[in-house]
Design a protein around this motif. Structure first.
Motif, short mmCIF file in Angstrom:
data_model
loop_
_atom_site.label_atom_id
_atom_site.label_comp_id
_atom_site.label_asym_id
_atom_site.label_seq_id
_atom_site.Cartn_x
_atom_site.Cartn_y
_atom_site.Cartn_z
N MET A 153 0.55 -0.97 0.28
CA MET A 153 -0.28 -0.43 -0.13
C MET A 153 0.85 0.87 -0.17
O MET A 153 2.36 1.24 -0.07
N HIS A 154 0.05 2.61 -0.06
CA HIS A 154 0.84 3.52 -0.32
C HIS A 154 0.79 4.37 1.18
O HIS A 154 0.28 3.85 1.99
N GLY A 155 2.14 4.99 1.32
CA GLY A 155 2.22 6.04 2.86
C GLY A 155 1.43 5.99 3.51
O GLY A 155 0.49 6.25 4.64
N TYR A 156 0.16 6.92 3.38
CA TYR A 156 -1.04 7.67 3.55
C TYR A 156 -1.71 6.01 3.95
O TYR A 156 -2.51 6.28 5.02
N GLY A 157 -2.23 5.87 2.89
CA GLY A 157 -2.96 3.82 3.15
C GLY A 157 -2.13 3.23 4.37
O GLY A 157 -2.85 2.93 5.56
N ILE A 158 -0.63 3.08 4.68
CA ILE A 158 -0.51 2.91 5.74
C ILE A 158 -0.78 3.25 7.01
O ILE A 158 -1.58 2.22 7.93
N GLY A 159 -1.30 4.82 7.33
CA GLY A 159 -0.94 5.43 8.20
C GLY A 159 -2.39 5.80 8.51
O GLY A 159 -2.27 4.89 9.68
N VAL A 160 -3.10 5.52 7.64
CA VAL A 160 -4.92 4.95 8.21
C VAL A 160 -4.95 3.28 8.59
O VAL A 160 -5.17 3.69 9.91
N ARG A 161 -4.07 2.60 8.21
CA ARG A 161 -4.48 1.79 8.45
C ARG A 161 -4.07 1.43 10.11
O ARG A 161 -4.06 0.57 10.69
#
Length: 114
Positions: free
Chosen positions: A26-34
């Motif tokens: 996943m992309h960076g923003y998605g990792i933070g959200v996850r």
């Protein structure tokens, strides 16, 4: 480091990123959200902490990155776990479980216990 991130024990962010990527690239923003979702809001990691961690993990050969289009047709850097990253995640997870088990035993200790 934000107030929410202070709850992260030093050195655990890399492990949590690796675990998140073990679920799917996943992309960076998605990792933070996850991370926020899975922790049920306990950890809210900002980009200022995530992106240096991505660079560190990439330099160590634990993740690889490539530019791709997101769900919204924007370009983003997607991260994926490498074989070396999977090995590191297993080792870090085992160390973490040993340490948290020891901490738990200490916190549950009663007077007179050895």
């Amino acid at each position: 480091m934000s107030a929410e991130e202070q709850g992260l024990v030093q050195g655990t962010l890399d492990m949590l990123i690796l675990k998140t990527l073990a679920l799917e690239p996943m992309h960076g923003y998605g990792i933070g959200v996850r991370l926020t979702q899975i922790s049920r809001g306990v950890f809210n990691v900002n980009a200022g902490s995530l992106f240096p961690a991505f660079r560190r993990l990439e330099r160590a050969g634990l993740v690889k990155a490539e530019w791709r289009a997101t769900e919204n047709n924007r370009r983003a850097k997607y991260y994926a776990l490498t074989t070396r990253g999977r090995t590191a995640l297993r080792a870090q997870t085992a160390q973490w479980e040993t340490r948290t088990g020891a901490i738990s035993r200490i916190l549950k200790a009663r007077p007179g216990e050895v």
